[in-house]
Design a protein around this motif. Sequence first.
Motif, mmCIF file in Angstrom:
data_model
loop_
_atom_site.group_PDB
_atom_site.id
_atom_site.type_symbol
_atom_site.label_atom_id
_atom_site.label_comp_id
_atom_site.label_asym_id
_atom_site.label_seq_id
_atom_site.Cartn_x
_atom_site.Cartn_y
_atom_site.Cartn_z
ATOM 1 N N ALA A 20 -14.104 -16.365 -55.919
ATOM 2 C CA ALA A 20 -14.531 -17.754 -55.767
ATOM 3 C C ALA A 20 -13.916 -18.347 -54.509
ATOM 4 C CB ALA A 20 -14.118 -18.578 -56.986
ATOM 5 N N MET A 21 -14.534 -19.402 -54.021
ATOM 6 C CA MET A 21 -14.042 -20.115 -52.849
ATOM 7 C C MET A 21 -14.271 -21.601 -53.053
ATOM 8 S SD MET A 21 -15.502 -20.430 -49.009
ATOM 9 C CE MET A 21 -16.532 -21.767 -49.557
ATOM 10 N N VAL A 58 -17.987 -22.062 -54.497
ATOM 11 C CA VAL A 58 -18.866 -20.895 -54.467
ATOM 12 C C VAL A 58 -18.243 -19.832 -55.371
ATOM 13 C CG1 VAL A 58 -19.951 -19.159 -52.993
ATOM 14 C CG2 VAL A 58 -19.474 -21.440 -52.068
ATOM 15 N N ILE A 59 -19.040 -19.271 -56.282
ATOM 16 C CA ILE A 59 -18.545 -18.245 -57.209
ATOM 17 C C ILE A 59 -19.503 -17.064 -57.196
ATOM 18 C CG2 ILE A 59 -17.948 -17.685 -59.612
ATOM 19 C CD1 ILE A 59 -17.451 -20.641 -60.107
ATOM 20 N N ARG A 67 -21.671 -16.982 -69.009
ATOM 21 C CA ARG A 67 -20.845 -17.928 -68.260
ATOM 22 C C ARG A 67 -21.400 -19.329 -68.450
ATOM 23 N NH1 ARG A 67 -23.796 -19.813 -64.187
ATOM 24 N NH2 ARG A 67 -25.290 -18.494 -63.105
ATOM 25 N N PRO A 68 -20.593 -20.352 -68.160
ATOM 26 C CA PRO A 68 -21.112 -21.723 -68.173
ATOM 27 C C PRO A 68 -22.181 -21.881 -67.086
ATOM 28 C CG PRO A 68 -18.714 -21.717 -68.170
ATOM 29 C CD PRO A 68 -19.154 -20.304 -67.897
ATOM 30 N N GLY A 74 -23.389 -28.322 -59.413
ATOM 31 C CA GLY A 74 -23.242 -28.170 -57.975
ATOM 32 C C GLY A 74 -22.551 -26.919 -57.483
ATOM 33 N N VAL A 75 -22.124 -26.038 -58.366
ATOM 34 C CA VAL A 75 -21.487 -24.797 -57.935
ATOM 35 C C VAL A 75 -22.564 -23.859 -57.387
ATOM 36 C CG1 VAL A 75 -20.160 -22.777 -58.684
ATOM 37 C CG2 VAL A 75 -19.636 -25.044 -59.617
ATOM 38 N N GLN A 76 -22.261 -23.209 -56.276
ATOM 39 C CA GLN A 76 -23.175 -22.218 -55.718
ATOM 40 C C GLN A 76 -22.833 -20.862 -56.327
ATOM 41 O OE1 GLN A 76 -22.215 -23.816 -51.521
ATOM 42 N NE2 GLN A 76 -24.045 -22.550 -51.264
#
Length: 197
Positions: A20-21, A58-59, A67-68, A74-76
Amino acid sequence: LAGDMPLHDWMQDHTTCPNAMVDRITPRPDAGVRARVLAATGREDGAAVMAEEFRQWVIADDFRNGRPAWEQVGVQMVDSVAPFEEAKIRLLNASHSAIAWAGLLAGTSYIHEGVRDARIEALARRYTDEAIACLRPSPLDLGGYRDTVLARFSNEALADSNQRVAVDSAAKLREFVLPTLRERLAARAPLEGVAML
């Protein structure tokens, strides 16, 4: 747990550790941030922090057991985080440091002052043009990302100090800038921008 091979085997078969980042500029809070938080919320916060409005998470979508639905907030979710990390390191982190270094030499105190100086902004653009060439191909719009980064740096409300960003400059130069220099040298490509850093 060292040497617990059944646990090791179970972990290998049943779990993953997705990369992740996160990207969000969070400068050191100024003296008035606690009072502003109290005025806005009515609550005393002993650990109030400042942050820009921009945020990116970002994941790598590498999960074994579901996963959720993080993309709904908004997570990429991507196949690989690597190109996003490289863009952040070589475009955001390197140009952030470049602006701080040049700003200190020019006598400014804050990142937003440096990025608004045409000479310093041009230095950052020359460097990032060369870094972008090293990062292609990429799933990101690298030129657009660079422009967004420079716009973020111009946010005077952050009051992000050159001194804070310039800390550990030798390590930052090694991590953020030298990979681009090495790749430009290996490709026998122009390197005026990266050499200036």
